[in-house]
Scaffold this active site. Sequence first.
Site, mmCIF file in Angstrom:
data_model
loop_
_atom_site.group_PDB
_atom_site.id
_atom_site.type_symbol
_atom_site.label_atom_id
_atom_site.label_comp_id
_atom_site.label_asym_id
_atom_site.label_seq_id
_atom_site.Cartn_x
_atom_site.Cartn_y
_atom_site.Cartn_z
ATOM 1 N N GLY A 224 35.947 98.533 74.118
ATOM 2 C CA GLY A 224 34.799 97.698 73.793
ATOM 3 C C GLY A 224 34.872 97.135 72.379
ATOM 4 N N GLU B 226 36.909 94.128 72.722
ATOM 5 C CA GLU B 226 36.105 93.136 73.454
ATOM 6 C C GLU B 226 35.047 92.505 72.552
ATOM 7 O OE1 GLU B 226 35.214 96.031 76.601
ATOM 8 O OE2 GLU B 226 36.040 94.575 78.004
ATOM 9 N N GLU C 170 41.248 101.458 78.374
ATOM 10 C CA GLU C 170 40.334 102.000 79.390
ATOM 11 C C GLU C 170 41.073 102.634 80.562
ATOM 12 O OE1 GLU C 170 39.982 99.053 77.898
ATOM 13 O OE2 GLU C 170 37.873 98.625 77.493
ATOM 14 N N ALA D 247 33.567 101.615 73.448
ATOM 15 C CA ALA D 247 32.238 102.067 73.849
ATOM 16 C C ALA D 247 32.220 103.589 73.704
ATOM 17 C CB ALA D 247 31.972 101.660 75.293
#
Length: 257
Positions: free
Chosen positions: A108, A111, A131, A65
Amino acid sequence: MAPEMIVVERHGAVGLIRLNRPKALNALCDAMMAELAEALRDFDRDPEVGAVVLTGSERAFAAGADIREMQDRRFPDTALADFIAPWEAVLTVRKPVIAAVAGFALGGGCELAMMCDTIVAAETAKFGQPEINLGIIPGAGGSQRLARAVGKAVAMDMILTGRNMDAAEALRAGLVSRVVPAERLLEEALAMGAKIAELSPAAVAMAKAAVNAAFETTLREGVRLERTMFLSLFGTAGQREGMAAFVEKRPARFPDA
Ligand code: CO8
């Protein structure tokens, strides 16, 4: 409006979506996720598309992200704005979505790849949930899907230390289905998509739903669901053609629905 952060193409019956923010290693910002959601919805509605391939660049599928975009966010605004919701678009697609991963698939990015139905990796692929190094944890299902894909010990190792996994380890661990040389990644993923797109769409949709159910329900419920779907396929045009072709010793030509 034409998308600016992704490239959308059709390769025969396969839809191709390429994440395209190369300077930011395809960091997944809100605008890109909105474009991705729309492109996925369009392919899902298009009767001429039988499967979708989602890919990035040679250097990065996606490095996570967008940290710059997230940096100043504070709770409870994070919850009220629910900026993670658009990420779930890939989960609502009924057609198979294949992630073709080269380079970094981090945070992300990892993911997003795991939300796809299967992952084909280039030898250069690196998967990770870093993260923890940012003082956060995975937020788009990483702790759940990684644990289901590779088991508790490896998932804990990666999520607690933030270390990356290379393509060979990802294959051994069951995170990816195939590893291919980087120059053959797209060809391999598109060929997988083309093979799926030739088959009965009803059977493909149910096969996808049945396997996904294995990760969301009990064994007993999953087997019950599989049986209902199996039985409901009898009498479909695909089942009639598939079985007739076998008996008549000829290749099957599956109808579009
Ligand atoms: N966000 C924003 N920008 C990024 C990101 C990112 N995740 N990753 C890379 N970039 C940018 C860099 O800032 C840099 O930009 P600039 O040139 O303007 O400084 C450019 O991409 C190139 O990156 P590097 O110079 O760092 O390239 P290196 O080859 O040296 O390093 C790495 C590559 C190792 C991939 C490194 O860029 C890195 O560590 N990136 C961050 C990886 C990361 O921590 N990812 C997890 C992010 S958090 C997350 O994903 C939470 C998910 C929650 C899901 C729900 C959210 C809605």
